[in-house]
Structure formats: structure tokens, C-alpha cells
Write a protein that holds these residues in place. Structure first.
Motif, PDB file in Angstrom:
ATOM      1  N   LYS A   1      53.089  81.190  80.876  1.00  0.00           N
ATOM      2  CA  LYS A   1      52.692  80.009  81.423  1.00  0.00           C
ATOM      3  C   LYS A   1      51.649  80.048  82.379  1.00  0.00           C
ATOM      4  O   LYS A   1      50.569  79.078  82.207  1.00  0.00           O
ATOM      5  CB  LYS A   1      53.902  79.175  82.143  1.00  0.00           C
ATOM      6  N   TYR A   2      51.242  80.689  82.958  1.00  0.00           N
ATOM      7  CA  TYR A   2      50.172  81.094  83.908  1.00  0.00           C
ATOM      8  C   TYR A   2      48.897  81.121  83.207  1.00  0.00           C
ATOM      9  O   TYR A   2      47.887  80.644  83.581  1.00  0.00           O
ATOM     10  CB  TYR A   2      50.462  82.349  84.801  1.00  0.00           C
ATOM     11  N   LEU A   3      48.857  82.077  82.154  1.00  0.00           N
ATOM     12  CA  LEU A   3      47.801  82.266  81.366  1.00  0.00           C
ATOM     13  C   LEU A   3      47.386  81.073  80.600  1.00  0.00           C
ATOM     14  O   LEU A   3      46.252  80.464  80.637  1.00  0.00           O
ATOM     15  CB  LEU A   3      47.618  83.253  80.330  1.00  0.00           C
ATOM     16  N   LEU A   4      48.292  80.296  79.862  1.00  0.00           N
ATOM     17  CA  LEU A   4      48.128  79.132  79.164  1.00  0.00           C
ATOM     18  C   LEU A   4      47.426  77.896  80.186  1.00  0.00           C
ATOM     19  O   LEU A   4      46.732  77.292  79.776  1.00  0.00           O
ATOM     20  CB  LEU A   4      49.747  78.690  78.719  1.00  0.00           C
ATOM     21  N   ILE A   5      48.049  77.814  81.609  1.00  0.00           N
ATOM     22  CA  ILE A   5      47.684  76.829  82.245  1.00  0.00           C
ATOM     23  C   ILE A   5      46.030  76.955  82.694  1.00  0.00           C
ATOM     24  O   ILE A   5      45.306  76.234  82.824  1.00  0.00           O
ATOM     25  CB  ILE A   5      48.452  76.722  83.546  1.00  0.00           C
ATOM     26  N   ALA A   6      45.825  78.481  82.983  1.00  0.00           N
ATOM     27  CA  ALA A   6      44.671  78.845  83.375  1.00  0.00           C
ATOM     28  C   ALA A   6      43.695  78.920  82.451  1.00  0.00           C
ATOM     29  O   ALA A   6      42.418  78.188  82.598  1.00  0.00           O
ATOM     30  CB  ALA A   6      44.806  80.472  83.768  1.00  0.00           C
ATOM     31  N   GLY A   7      44.132  79.083  81.282  1.00  0.00           N
ATOM     32  CA  GLY A   7      43.073  78.932  80.045  1.00  0.00           C
ATOM     33  C   GLY A   7      42.637  77.261  79.704  1.00  0.00           C
ATOM     34  O   GLY A   7      41.687  77.075  79.408  1.00  0.00           O
ATOM     35  N   THR A   8      43.875  76.413  79.974  1.00  0.00           N
ATOM     36  CA  THR A   8      43.581  74.969  79.786  1.00  0.00           C
ATOM     37  C   THR A   8      42.624  74.583  80.698  1.00  0.00           C
ATOM     38  O   THR A   8      42.037  73.759  80.428  1.00  0.00           O
ATOM     39  CB  THR A   8      44.930  74.405  79.870  1.00  0.00           C
ATOM     40  N   LEU A   9      42.982  75.032  81.980  1.00  0.00           N
ATOM     41  CA  LEU A   9      41.941  74.782  83.119  1.00  0.00           C
ATOM     42  C   LEU A   9      40.592  75.160  82.831  1.00  0.00           C
ATOM     43  O   LEU A   9      39.379  74.311  83.429  1.00  0.00           O
ATOM     44  CB  LEU A   9      42.531  75.070  84.546  1.00  0.00           C
ATOM     45  N   CYS A  10      40.175  76.242  82.222  1.00  0.00           N
ATOM     46  CA  CYS A  10      38.809  76.574  82.022  1.00  0.00           C
ATOM     47  C   CYS A  10      38.484  75.764  81.001  1.00  0.00           C
ATOM     48  O   CYS A  10      37.052  75.223  80.882  1.00  0.00           O
ATOM     49  CB  CYS A  10      38.998  78.044  81.364  1.00  0.00           C
ATOM     50  N   LEU A  11      38.964  75.156  79.854  1.00  0.00           N
ATOM     51  CA  LEU A  11      38.407  74.228  78.893  1.00  0.00           C
ATOM     52  C   LEU A  11      38.305  72.887  79.372  1.00  0.00           C
ATOM     53  O   LEU A  11      37.209  72.219  79.239  1.00  0.00           O
ATOM     54  CB  LEU A  11      39.504  74.290  77.931  1.00  0.00           C
ATOM     55  N   VAL A  12      38.991  72.613  80.446  1.00  0.00           N
ATOM     56  CA  VAL A  12      38.953  71.204  81.111  1.00  0.00           C
ATOM     57  C   VAL A  12      37.497  71.520  81.944  1.00  0.00           C
ATOM     58  O   VAL A  12      36.892  70.425  82.085  1.00  0.00           O
ATOM     59  CB  VAL A  12      40.155  70.713  81.872  1.00  0.00           C
ATOM     60  N   LEU A  13      37.809  72.413  82.875  1.00  0.00           N
ATOM     61  CA  LEU A  13      36.624  72.481  83.787  1.00  0.00           C
ATOM     62  C   LEU A  13      35.143  72.442  82.971  1.00  0.00           C
ATOM     63  O   LEU A  13      34.083  72.004  83.360  1.00  0.00           O
ATOM     64  CB  LEU A  13      36.749  73.756  84.649  1.00  0.00           C
ATOM     65  N   GLY A  14      35.168  73.372  81.733  1.00  0.00           N
ATOM     66  CA  GLY A  14      33.870  73.415  81.071  1.00  0.00           C
ATOM     67  C   GLY A  14      33.502  72.007  80.589  1.00  0.00           C
ATOM     68  O   GLY A  14      32.397  71.607  80.561  1.00  0.00           O
ATOM     69  N   LEU A  15      34.443  71.331  80.024  1.00  0.00           N
ATOM     70  CA  LEU A  15      34.096  69.845  79.636  1.00  0.00           C
ATOM     71  C   LEU A  15      33.661  68.865  80.735  1.00  0.00           C
ATOM     72  O   LEU A  15      32.720  68.399  80.570  1.00  0.00           O
ATOM     73  CB  LEU A  15      35.403  69.134  78.959  1.00  0.00           C
ATOM     74  N   PHE A  16      34.353  69.058  81.781  1.00  0.00           N
ATOM     75  CA  PHE A  16      33.669  68.235  83.101  1.00  0.00           C
ATOM     76  C   PHE A  16      32.544  68.664  83.565  1.00  0.00           C
ATOM     77  O   PHE A  16      31.610  67.797  83.904  1.00  0.00           O
ATOM     78  CB  PHE A  16      34.826  68.336  84.373  1.00  0.00           C
ATOM     79  N   HIS A  17      32.321  70.119  83.425  1.00  0.00           N
ATOM     80  CA  HIS A  17      30.762  70.595  83.941  1.00  0.00           C
ATOM     81  C   HIS A  17      29.679  70.002  83.135  1.00  0.00           C
ATOM     82  O   HIS A  17      28.561  69.553  83.535  1.00  0.00           O
ATOM     83  CB  HIS A  17      30.968  71.949  84.066  1.00  0.00           C
ATOM     84  N   LEU A  18      30.129  70.029  81.702  1.00  0.00           N
ATOM     85  CA  LEU A  18      29.028  69.660  80.685  1.00  0.00           C
ATOM     86  C   LEU A  18      28.738  68.224  80.888  1.00  0.00           C
ATOM     87  O   LEU A  18      27.669  67.594  81.043  1.00  0.00           O
ATOM     88  CB  LEU A  18      29.662  69.899  79.422  1.00  0.00           C
ATOM     89  N   ILE A  19      29.860  67.250  80.912  1.00  0.00           N
ATOM     90  CA  ILE A  19      29.641  65.819  80.887  1.00  0.00           C
ATOM     91  C   ILE A  19      29.078  65.304  82.414  1.00  0.00           C
ATOM     92  O   ILE A  19      27.878  64.490  82.465  1.00  0.00           O
ATOM     93  CB  ILE A  19      31.093  65.228  80.945  1.00  0.00           C
TER      94      ILE A  19
END
Length: 130
Positions: free
Chosen positions: A3-21
Motif C-alpha cells: 500500500k505504501y508504494l501504491l499510494i506513493a505511485g498515485t501521488l506521483c501521477l497526481v503531482l505530475g498532473l497538477f504540475h503540468l496544469i
């Protein structure tokens, strides 16, 4: 499932999206001519070619973040084990990358850019997931 890696990976995807937008809205919006994708309107101290590479670099950060996020999610959801030494190397590399990135953003922005917090959380979650 880790679950730690799953949450960390999801946060990476969300952070990348927010960064781009947010980058497009807050930084590059006023630097583009009508109906152009790449910004070309420069200010007094920057050349057009420099603005273009800054824009590309901005997108690369998001793309690399998504890549790391997908790796973390894949590793976190694997049912079978891969070579332990390879997984240890990959996870340690990602952890160090995220923690160093957090520190760099914190120092460069004097803690005012919240990206450092998310990067720190991703680094800690990845460390816990090792």
C-alpha cells in the motif's frame, strides 16, 4: 500488494498532473501567441529559445514523475517477486531521488512551494515500502 508504494505511485501521477496544469495556467499562459502550443512571447531578460527549453523542461518533469509513479504502482501491485537486489536498487534510487528533490524545492523556494511536501511524502512512503 504494497500500500505504501501504491499510494506513493498515485501521488506521483497526481503531482505530475497538477504540475503540468498549474504551470500552463500560472506560468506559460501569458507567454503564448493565439492558438500556439509552445510559448514564444519573451520578456526583457530571456530569449525565445530559452523560454522554449524551460517550457519543455516543465513538461519533462511531469513525464518523469508519471514514469516513476507507474513504476511504483507496478512494483506495489506485483503478485510475484522480482530479483530482490534489482528491486532494492530501484526502490533506493527512487527514494533518494524524491527526498533530494524535496530538499531542492524546499531550499529553492524557501518552503513556499508545496511541491516539496508531496515529494517528501512520496520519498517517505517509498522508503516504508522497501
Amino acid at each position: 500488494m504494497n500500500k505504501y508504494l501504491l499510494i506513493a505511485g498515485t501521488l506521483c501521477l497526481v503531482l505530475g498532473l497538477f504540475h503540468l496544469i498549474l504551470g500552463e495556467i500560472l506560468i506559460f499562459k501569458n507567454k503564448k501567441e493565439h492558438k500556439k502550443i509552445i510559448p514564444t512571447i519573451v520578456t526583457c531578460c530571456i530569449k525565445e529559445r530559452h523560454l522554449r527549453i524551460i517550457w519543455v523542461s516543465w513538461y519533462l518533469v511531469s513525464v518523469f514523475g508519471w514514469c516513476i509513479g507507474v513504476l511504483l504502482i507496478k512494483i506495489g501491485t506485483m503478485q510475484t517477486e522480482w530479483r530482490a537486489d534489482l528491486m532494492q536498487f530501484i526502490m533506493t534510487s527512487i527514494t533518494i531521488t524524491m527526498l533530494c528533490s524535496s530538499l531542492l524545492v524546499f531550499i529553492a523556494t524557501k518552503g513556499k512551494h508545496l511541491g516539496w511536501v508531496v515529494l517528501l511524502i512520496i520519498g517517505i512512503l517509498t522508503l516504508l515500502g522497501i
